[in-house]
Design a protein around this motif. Structure first.
Motif, PDB file in Angstrom:
ATOM      1  N   ARG A 255       0.834  -1.200   0.000  1.00 14.95           N
ATOM      2  CA  ARG A 255       0.000   0.000   0.000  1.00 14.95           C
ATOM      3  C   ARG A 255       0.870   1.251   0.000  1.00 14.95           C
ATOM      4  O   ARG A 255       1.893   1.320   0.662  1.00 14.95           O
ATOM      5  CB  ARG A 255      -0.941  -0.009   1.205  1.00 14.95           C
ATOM      6  CG  ARG A 255      -1.872  -1.217   1.199  1.00 14.95           C
ATOM      7  CD  ARG A 255      -2.879  -1.165   2.316  1.00 14.95           C
ATOM      8  NE  ARG A 255      -3.559  -2.457   2.446  1.00 14.95           N
ATOM      9  CZ  ARG A 255      -4.524  -2.703   3.314  1.00 14.95           C
ATOM     10  NH1 ARG A 255      -4.914  -1.757   4.158  1.00 14.95           N
ATOM     11  NH2 ARG A 255      -5.107  -3.906   3.369  1.00 14.95           N
ATOM     12  N   ILE A 265      -2.876   0.294  -3.750  1.00 19.21           N
ATOM     13  CA  ILE A 265      -2.244  -0.991  -3.498  1.00 19.21           C
ATOM     14  C   ILE A 265      -1.678  -1.512  -4.815  1.00 19.21           C
ATOM     15  O   ILE A 265      -2.309  -1.380  -5.874  1.00 19.21           O
ATOM     16  CB  ILE A 265      -3.248  -1.996  -2.880  1.00 19.21           C
ATOM     17  CG1 ILE A 265      -2.526  -3.274  -2.466  1.00 19.21           C
ATOM     18  CG2 ILE A 265      -4.417  -2.266  -3.800  1.00 19.21           C
ATOM     19  CD1 ILE A 265      -3.375  -4.194  -1.607  1.00 19.21           C
ATOM     20  N   TRP A 291      -7.253   1.617  -3.134  1.00 17.16           N
ATOM     21  CA  TRP A 291      -7.739   0.791  -2.036  1.00 17.16           C
ATOM     22  C   TRP A 291      -9.045   1.363  -1.503  1.00 17.16           C
ATOM     23  O   TRP A 291      -9.150   2.537  -1.161  1.00 17.16           O
ATOM     24  CB  TRP A 291      -6.699   0.723  -0.920  1.00 17.16           C
ATOM     25  CG  TRP A 291      -7.143  -0.106   0.246  1.00 17.16           C
ATOM     26  CD1 TRP A 291      -7.555   0.324   1.457  1.00 17.16           C
ATOM     27  CD2 TRP A 291      -7.237  -1.533   0.280  1.00 17.16           C
ATOM     28  NE1 TRP A 291      -7.900  -0.722   2.264  1.00 17.16           N
ATOM     29  CE2 TRP A 291      -7.709  -1.888   1.565  1.00 17.16           C
ATOM     30  CE3 TRP A 291      -6.970  -2.545  -0.641  1.00 17.16           C
ATOM     31  CZ2 TRP A 291      -7.914  -3.204   1.945  1.00 17.16           C
ATOM     32  CZ3 TRP A 291      -7.176  -3.859  -0.263  1.00 17.16           C
ATOM     33  CH2 TRP A 291      -7.637  -4.183   1.003  1.00 17.16           C
ATOM     34  N   ARG A 297     -11.202  -3.822   0.254  1.00 18.53           N
ATOM     35  CA  ARG A 297     -10.738  -4.532  -0.949  1.00 18.53           C
ATOM     36  C   ARG A 297     -10.316  -3.510  -1.997  1.00 18.53           C
ATOM     37  O   ARG A 297     -10.681  -2.337  -1.918  1.00 18.53           O
ATOM     38  CB  ARG A 297     -11.845  -5.432  -1.499  1.00 18.53           C
ATOM     39  CG  ARG A 297     -13.087  -4.691  -1.967  1.00 18.53           C
ATOM     40  CD  ARG A 297     -14.052  -5.628  -2.660  1.00 18.53           C
ATOM     41  NE  ARG A 297     -15.232  -4.931  -3.146  1.00 18.53           N
ATOM     42  CZ  ARG A 297     -16.380  -4.844  -2.495  1.00 18.53           C
ATOM     43  NH1 ARG A 297     -16.496  -5.419  -1.295  1.00 18.53           N
ATOM     44  NH2 ARG A 297     -17.407  -4.193  -3.001  1.00 18.53           N
ATOM     45  N   PRO A 298      -9.560  -3.954  -2.997  1.00 17.41           N
ATOM     46  CA  PRO A 298      -9.179  -3.033  -4.072  1.00 17.41           C
ATOM     47  C   PRO A 298     -10.362  -2.686  -4.958  1.00 17.41           C
ATOM     48  O   PRO A 298     -11.307  -3.474  -5.101  1.00 17.41           O
ATOM     49  CB  PRO A 298      -8.110  -3.818  -4.842  1.00 17.41           C
ATOM     50  CG  PRO A 298      -8.400  -5.254  -4.550  1.00 17.41           C
ATOM     51  CD  PRO A 298      -8.962  -5.287  -3.158  1.00 17.41           C
TER      52      PRO A 298
END
Length: 369
Positions: A255, A265, A291, A297-298
Motif C-alpha cells: 500500500r 495498493i 484501495w 478490498r481493491p
C-alpha cells in the motif's frame, strides 16, 4: 481592429479546415468539409444536415450537397484523421493514447453495425452501433482522432447487407480487441513510431489480458483494466493453481499513500507476451488499484508493464479512461456525435471524423483562446 473570440475561433477553424481538406482535389469537397465543421460548431441542438446547412449558408436548400459530401462523396477519411492526430499532438503534450467504447443508439436494422447489446451500466438491452475511439490524453483534454466500428457477422458475411451498407469487400469480422490493436497501430504510423502508453477499460467488451499480451508482444506500454478474477502467474504454474489478480493484491500487495487520505495498493508480477516472430517473452509488470478502505478490498484493478513510475502516477494515467468517456458524452450533447443521418459505412466514418475535428478544434480553442 480588435479581434473578438468569435473571430479567433473562425480563423482557427479556417486553418484547421485547410489542413484537413486542402489535399482533396475537388474544391467543392474542401468547401463542404468546412461547412460541415462550421455546422457542428455553430448549430444549436440536434445537428441535422438541414439545420447545419441553414445555420452556415442561410439556406436549407444546400442540405443535399452537405448530405452528399458525407455519405457519397469519394474522399478517404484516413488521411484526414492522420492530419488531425498530428495537429493535436503538436498542439498539446500527449500523456497517453486512451481507448474508449461508444454506444450509439439506433432505430431499425439497416445502419452499418447495428445490433442488440446489453449495457451493464443501465441494465437494459439497446439497439445500437458500437464504436471504439482513440483519444489523445493531454491531461486537461481528451481529443478524439481515430475510430473503428464493430461489425457483427451479418454485415460482413451477407453480400446483400454488405452492399446496402457500402461495407468494403476487404472488411472482415473483428473483435473489439482487434479494433483496439488496429487503432494503436494506425496511430503509431501517423506519429512515425513515437508512442504513448495505451490506456483502456474494455473489460465489458474483450479479453483484456489477451489484449495486454498482444500489446506487450508489439512493444507498446499500457495500463489496462482487467477483471479481478483474472488468473495470473508464470507459465510454470498450472492454470488451475494461478491466483487471481484480486487475491494477489489482497495477499501480497503493497500500500502507498496517494494524498487526500487515499491509498493505492500494488503488486509486481510478470507480464507475458508473444513477439511477432512467435518468440515467447515476458517482462516486468504491475497490478495496481485504489484501495477501498470501507469495503476492505481493491477497486478497479489495472495491469501495466510500466514499472519505473510511482503507482499514483500510473493510476492517474488510468483515470484518463474516465476522461475519454466524459469526452464521448460531451461530443454527443454538443457536437452531433449521435446525429448521423446516413446508413452507409463510409458515411459513418466520415461523420465521426468531422465530429472529432470539430470537438478537437472547439476544445483547443477553449484551452488556448
Amino acid at each position: 481592429m480588435h479581434e473578438t473570440p468569435e473571430m479567433a475561433t473562425g480563423r482557427a477553424l479556417d486553418d484547421l479546415s485547410r489542413l484537413l481538406f486542402g489535399h482533396l482535389h475537388r474544391s467543392d469537397q474542401q468547401r463542404w468539409g468546412h461547412v460541415y465543421l462550421q455546422g457542428l460548431l455553430r448549430t444549436h441542438g440536434k445537428k441535422t444536415v438541414r439545420r447545419m446547412a441553414a445555420t452556415v449558408t442561410g439556406s436549407e436548400a444546400t442540405s443535399p450537397s452537405l448530405h452528399q459530401f458525407v455519405n457519397a462523396s469519394p474522399w478517404d477519411w484516413t488521411p484526414v484523421r492522420g492530419r488531425l492526430a498530428r495537429w493535436a499532438t503538436r498542439s498539446l503534450p500527449v500523456r497517453s493514447w486512451t481507448l474508449a467504447p461508444t454506444v450509439l443508439p439506433k432505430r431499425g436494422n439497416h445502419s452499418p453495425g447495428v445490433h442488440q447489446r446489453f449495457l451493464p451500466e443501465s441494465g437494459r438491452t439497446v439497439n445500437c452501433q458500437l464504436g471504439l475511439g482513440l483519444f489523445l490524453n493531454a491531461g486537461q483534454a481528451h481529443l478524439p482522432v481515430d475510430w473503428q466500428l464493430f461489425l457483427p457477422p451479418r454485415f460482413t458475411q451477407d453480400p446483400a447487407v454488405r452492399d446496402r451498407a457500402k461495407i468494403p469487400a476487404t472488411a472482415r469480422p473483428q473483435s473489439p480487441g482487434d479494433h483496439a490493436l488496429h487503432l494503436v497501430q494506425e496511430m503509431t504510423s501517423w506519429t512515425e513510431g513515437e508512442t504513448a502508453p495505451v490506456v483502456a477499460d474494455l473489460t465489458a467488451l474483450c479479453d483484456t489480458p489477451e489484449l495486454a499480451r498482444r500489446l506487450q508482444g508489439s512493444g507498446h506500454s499500457f495500463v489496462l483494466a482487467i477483471p479481478g478474477q483474472t488468473a495470473l502467474g508464470g507459465a510454470e504454474v498450472p492454470p488451475g493453481e494461478r491466483p487471481s489478480a484480486r487475491a494477489l493484491l489482497l495477499r501480497r500487495g503493497v500500500r502507498h499513500p496517494a494524498g487526500a487520505g487515499r491509498r493505492i495498493i500494488s503488486y509486481d508480477t510478470p507480464v507475458h507476451g508473444i513477439r511477432p516472430s512467435g518468440e515467447k517473452t515476458h517482462g516486468p509488470g504491475r497490478l495496481l488499484a485504489e484501495w477501498d478502505g470501507e469495503a476492505g478490498r481493491p477497486g478497479r484493478i489495472w495491469l501495466t508493464n510500466i514499472t519505473d513510475r510511482h503507482p499514483a502516477e500510473l493510476l492517474e494515467l488510468a483515470h484518463s479512461a474516465q476522461g475519454a468517456r466524459s469526452a464521448v458524452r460531451r461530443m454527443g450533447e454538443d457536437f452531433g456525435l449521435l446525429d448521423f443521418e446516413g446508413r452507409s459505412f463510409p458515411g459513418w466514418h466520415r461523420h465521426m471524423t468531422l465530429v472529432s475535428a470539430a470537438y478537437t478544434c472547439g476544445t483547443l480553442e477553449s484551452l488556448n483562446p
